[in-house]
Motif scaffolding. Structure first.
Motif, PDB file in Angstrom:
ATOM      1  N   GLN A   7       0.836  -1.199   0.000  1.00 16.67           N
ATOM      2  CA  GLN A   7       0.000   0.000   0.000  1.00 16.67           C
ATOM      3  C   GLN A   7       0.873   1.252   0.000  1.00 16.67           C
ATOM      4  O   GLN A   7       0.544   2.252  -0.650  1.00 16.67           O
ATOM      5  CB  GLN A   7      -0.913  -0.021   1.229  1.00 16.67           C
ATOM      6  CG  GLN A   7      -1.868   1.156   1.315  1.00 16.67           C
ATOM      7  CD  GLN A   7      -2.904   0.954   2.401  1.00 16.67           C
ATOM      8  OE1 GLN A   7      -3.734   0.055   2.318  1.00 16.67           O
ATOM      9  NE2 GLN A   7      -2.858   1.785   3.432  1.00 16.67           N
ATOM     10  N   ASP A  55      -6.558  -0.343   3.483  1.00 19.29           N
ATOM     11  CA  ASP A  55      -7.555   0.445   2.769  1.00 19.29           C
ATOM     12  C   ASP A  55      -8.480  -0.519   2.003  1.00 19.29           C
ATOM     13  O   ASP A  55      -8.030  -1.227   1.101  1.00 19.29           O
ATOM     14  CB  ASP A  55      -6.847   1.395   1.812  1.00 19.29           C
ATOM     15  CG  ASP A  55      -7.784   2.310   1.053  1.00 19.29           C
ATOM     16  OD1 ASP A  55      -8.872   1.859   0.640  1.00 19.29           O
ATOM     17  OD2 ASP A  55      -7.435   3.486   0.853  1.00 19.29           O
ATOM     18  N   ASP A  72     -10.820   0.029  -0.148  1.00 16.36           N
ATOM     19  CA  ASP A  72     -10.943   0.334  -1.577  1.00 16.36           C
ATOM     20  C   ASP A  72      -9.765  -0.239  -2.358  1.00 16.36           C
ATOM     21  O   ASP A  72      -9.938  -0.763  -3.471  1.00 16.36           O
ATOM     22  CB  ASP A  72     -11.032   1.843  -1.801  1.00 16.36           C
ATOM     23  CG  ASP A  72     -12.354   2.422  -1.335  1.00 16.36           C
ATOM     24  OD1 ASP A  72     -13.334   1.663  -1.264  1.00 16.36           O
ATOM     25  OD2 ASP A  72     -12.401   3.624  -1.022  1.00 16.36           O
ATOM     26  N   LEU A  73      -8.560  -0.148  -1.776  1.00 16.79           N
ATOM     27  CA  LEU A  73      -7.392  -0.727  -2.437  1.00 16.79           C
ATOM     28  C   LEU A  73      -7.491  -2.249  -2.455  1.00 16.79           C
ATOM     29  O   LEU A  73      -7.156  -2.887  -3.460  1.00 16.79           O
ATOM     30  CB  LEU A  73      -6.107  -0.288  -1.724  1.00 16.79           C
ATOM     31  CG  LEU A  73      -4.793  -0.798  -2.323  1.00 16.79           C
ATOM     32  CD1 LEU A  73      -4.639  -0.385  -3.785  1.00 16.79           C
ATOM     33  CD2 LEU A  73      -3.602  -0.299  -1.497  1.00 16.79           C
ATOM     34  N   ARG A 123     -10.142  -4.001  -2.708  1.00 12.74           N
ATOM     35  CA  ARG A 123     -11.092  -4.384  -3.744  1.00 12.74           C
ATOM     36  C   ARG A 123     -10.560  -4.129  -5.150  1.00 12.74           C
ATOM     37  O   ARG A 123     -11.104  -4.670  -6.118  1.00 12.74           O
ATOM     38  CB  ARG A 123     -12.415  -3.639  -3.516  1.00 12.74           C
ATOM     39  CG  ARG A 123     -13.127  -4.137  -2.272  1.00 12.74           C
ATOM     40  CD  ARG A 123     -14.370  -3.351  -1.948  1.00 12.74           C
ATOM     41  NE  ARG A 123     -15.039  -3.915  -0.777  1.00 12.74           N
ATOM     42  CZ  ARG A 123     -15.988  -3.293  -0.099  1.00 12.74           C
ATOM     43  NH1 ARG A 123     -16.387  -2.083  -0.452  1.00 12.74           N
ATOM     44  NH2 ARG A 123     -16.533  -3.889   0.954  1.00 12.74           N
ATOM     45  N   ALA A 124      -9.498  -3.330  -5.258  1.00  7.98           N
ATOM     46  CA  ALA A 124      -8.872  -3.110  -6.569  1.00  7.98           C
ATOM     47  C   ALA A 124      -7.955  -4.260  -6.964  1.00  7.98           C
ATOM     48  O   ALA A 124      -7.524  -4.343  -8.117  1.00  7.98           O
ATOM     49  CB  ALA A 124      -8.082  -1.796  -6.558  1.00  7.98           C
TER      50      ALA A 124
END
Length: 284
Positions: free
Chosen positions: A54, A91, A93-94, A96-97
């Motif tokens: 990250q 994170d 959102d990260l 899920r990316a």
């Protein structure tokens, strides 16, 4: 060669081996890091994991796509068996990316949270990952030295991973691998860490999933060999590559007048590749 998954490499590491072996995972920051990991794996004749953290994504402007695509392209062009792993993600959102960018595994890091919150957040990450075929690693205990955190004594009371708690944590979260605190620290530039090998053996007996050693750059070779023999299955290395990179660039620019970065970056890439190959030979 097509990408393999971290899970495949970790689960297959000991199959057919005359003794315990582990998979080494190396952190990618720049394209040269990725190329060096592939080059070192090819030289050693070993598989490896290319990890993007990250923090590395943050360095690249918060955009996972470009660094992931470049790293995956390097891995696919290599003759070595290489996996792509998203490391130390808190994170969501990260996290899920990871799937649309082709990651086969992710380390979801809720270790800063109280135990109950860690379990809840990690179990949700595991459910999300398993629905998409993603292998999920987590952390229990406190492996100090992470960016932005105050220094932490790896031998302080309450820091190391408790075997009984680790067994309960794995059962409650369903994680595929567990990073444990056994005496190593992130970001060490000297290889002076002393591991608790008795604790590693107790964790190996208590925990049914592969164990992961973070902060391995600061662990001497013999300590790493003993850790693998005691049950460590994945060995994470980051700072050692950066140390080799920086030393090579500094030495080149001290000896030469150069403005073309290709000259000194080539020396940095070769130094990192040598470091990768050495670690791979130690643990596998």
């Amino acid at each position: 060669m097509p990408l393999v998954t971290t899970g495949e490499l970790v689960e297959g590491a000991r199959a057919g081996a005359p003794g315990p072996v582990a998979v080494a995972a190396f952190n990618v920051i720049t394209l040269e890091h990725a190329e060096a990991i592939a080059q070192g794996a090819e030289a050693a004749g070993r598989p490896a994991v290319l990890q993007i953290s990250q923090n590395a994504v943050r360095f690249h402007g918060g955009r996972l796509g470009p660094v992931a695509a470049a790293t995956a392209a390097v891995a696919r062009a290599s003759s070595a068996r290489l996996a792509l792993h998203l490391d130390h993600v808190d994170d969501v959102d990260l996290l899920r990316a990871a799937h649309p960018e082709g990651f086969g595994s992710v380390m979801f890091d809720a270790s800063k949270l109280p135990y109950g919150d860690n379990v809840k957040a990690t179990a949700a990450a595991v459910r999300w990952g398993h629905e998409r075929g993603i292998w999920v690693e987590a952390e229990l205990g406190r492996v100090g030295g992470k960016a932005g955190e105050p220094p932490l004594d790896a031998h302080a009371p309450g820091v190391r991973t408790d075997p009984a708690e680790a067994a309960a944590y794995v059962a409650e979260t369903g994680v595929d691998a567990l990073a444990v605190a056994v005496g190593s620290t992130h970001a060490m530039t000297e290889r002076t860490a002393a591991l608790d090998h008795a604790l590693i053996a107790r964790l190996r007996e208590a925990v049914p999933v592969p164990l992961v050693l973070h902060g391995s750059s600061g662990v001497p070779d013999e300590e790493l060999r003993r850790a693998v023999a005691a049950g460590m299955a994945k060995i994470n290395v980051g700072t050692a590559l950066n140390t080799a990179y920086t030393a090579a660039v500094r030495a080149f620019l001290t000896a030469h007048t150069a403005v073309d970065p290709r000259a000194y970056l080539a020396s940095a890439r070769d130094a990192m590749a040598d470091t990768v190959a050495r670690f791979l030979r130690v643990v596998s």
